[in-house]
Scaffold this motif. Structure first.
Motif, PDB file in Angstrom:
ATOM      1  N   ALA A  11     -55.098 -63.531  72.917  1.00  0.00           N
ATOM      2  CA  ALA A  11     -55.350 -64.764  73.483  1.00  0.00           C
ATOM      3  C   ALA A  11     -55.004 -64.221  75.220  1.00  0.00           C
ATOM      4  N   VAL A  12     -53.974 -64.146  75.395  1.00  0.00           N
ATOM      5  CA  VAL A  12     -53.975 -63.834  76.944  1.00  0.00           C
ATOM      6  C   VAL A  12     -55.307 -62.644  77.445  1.00  0.00           C
ATOM      7  N   ALA A  13     -55.284 -61.857  77.085  1.00  0.00           N
ATOM      8  CA  ALA A  13     -56.694 -60.920  77.697  1.00  0.00           C
ATOM      9  C   ALA A  13     -57.792 -62.184  78.154  1.00  0.00           C
ATOM     10  N   ALA A  14     -58.224 -62.699  76.361  1.00  0.00           N
ATOM     11  CA  ALA A  14     -59.518 -63.504  77.297  1.00  0.00           C
ATOM     12  C   ALA A  14     -59.581 -65.019  77.873  1.00  0.00           C
ATOM     13  N   GLY A  15     -57.959 -64.486  78.671  1.00  0.00           N
ATOM     14  CA  GLY A  15     -57.783 -65.708  79.381  1.00  0.00           C
ATOM     15  C   GLY A  15     -57.489 -67.605  78.900  1.00  0.00           C
TER      16      GLY A  15
END
Length: 296
Positions: A11-15
């Motif tokens: 989720a963090v990597a996807a912004g």
């Protein structure tokens, strides 16, 4: 809105979120790197924990055992139960308070999907529970899965024949002899097994009792949990749902009709089966002795 567990790093990597947000009050950490929104967090919701654990499983792994039975519709889990999983031999993961690991490879035919989650098939789930659980619990689990038709006795017997020598197969073989697909509840299974182990005659499960009506001819008076039809003895397990007003009223009418037709109805609760088994057996034995023709 439905809030499902998710991988924090993805989720963090996807912004979608930041690590700082995930450490805030709007999110709950369930497992390493697995989070859920606070509105979707239910500490005792086993489905939520299955969704969370499934995100961490490697290829070839599956939710299994009592958790698989739960997903198949047979809720036999104790309160706050961990999620049971089977991992291939090459994978390494320790059992924790939240996840119980069975290290054994599964073939592709032994894994299916329920709502997107990898789960052992109905036959494999029944095979595992029938040989791993204590005898009574094993029969309860197998009965429940057979009743929901996620496993069938012929298929389960055939599967057992191809897995001879596995731990617990002798127990499962005994369980299959005792199994009753018509059993509608765990306590009904426990009551039937109690009477069987006491040496009483075999019972008929979910027996339809018919009577005569002047205008309508042969009519259904009711269905009883367990019966000795030749002696007109009905044995009923009374769960909490029988206390509901509508159900209670239907029960009264049904029991009156059975008694009018000459049936003796014995009603037992969980307390009778679990805490007073000898008394329960004695009541049924006395009823049989009363109804059975004298042998003299």
């Amino acid at each position: 809105m439905t809030f499902l567990p998710f991988s924090g790093s993805r989720a963090v990597a996807a912004g979608l979120v930041t690590w700082r947000m995930l450490r805030g009050p709007s999110w709950r950490r369930l497992l390493p790197d697995i989070y859920v929104h606070v509105d979707g967090h239910r500490e005792e919701d086993h489905r939520m924990w299955c969704d969370a654990v499934a995100l961490t499983l490697p290829p070839g792994a599956a939710i299994s055992g009592l958790s698989a039975a739960f997903l198949w519709g047979a809720d036999l889990l104790p309160r706050a139960s961990p999620v049971f999983v089977t991992l291939p031999g090459r994978a390494r993961r320790r059992t924790t308070p939240r996840v119980v690991v069975d290290q054994r490879s599964l073939s592709a035919r032994e894994i299916t999907r329920i709502a997107g989650l990898p789960v052992t098939t109905g036959v494999r789930t029944a095979f595992d529970l029938g040989r791993q659980l204590p005898r009574t619990d094993a029969l309860v689990a197998v009965d429940a899965l057979l009743h929901r038709r996620v496993a069938r006795l012929p298929a389960l017997s055939s599967y057992l024949d191809t897995h001879k020598g596995w731990p617990g197969t002798a127990r499962l073989r005994e369980v299959l002899v005792l199994a009753e697909p018509l059993s509608e509840s765990p306590m009904e299974t426990r009551l039937r097994l109690l009477l069987h182990d006491a040496g009483l005659p075999p019972l008929t499960a979910q027996h339809d009792v018919h009577g005569a009506h002047a205008q309508r001819g042969r009519v259904l008076l009711g269905r009883v949990d367990l019966a000795y039809p030749r002696w007109r003895i009905a044995i009923e397990y009374e769960g909490d749902h029988h206390r509901e007003r509508v159900h209670f009223q239907r029960d009264v009418a049904r029991l009156n009709a059975l008694r009018a037709a000459g049936w003796l109805v014995l009603r037992f609760t969980a307390d009778d089966v679990l805490r007073h088994p000898a008394q329960t057996v004695r009541l049924v034995t006395d009823a049989i002795d009363e109804r059975r023709p004298s042998r003299r």
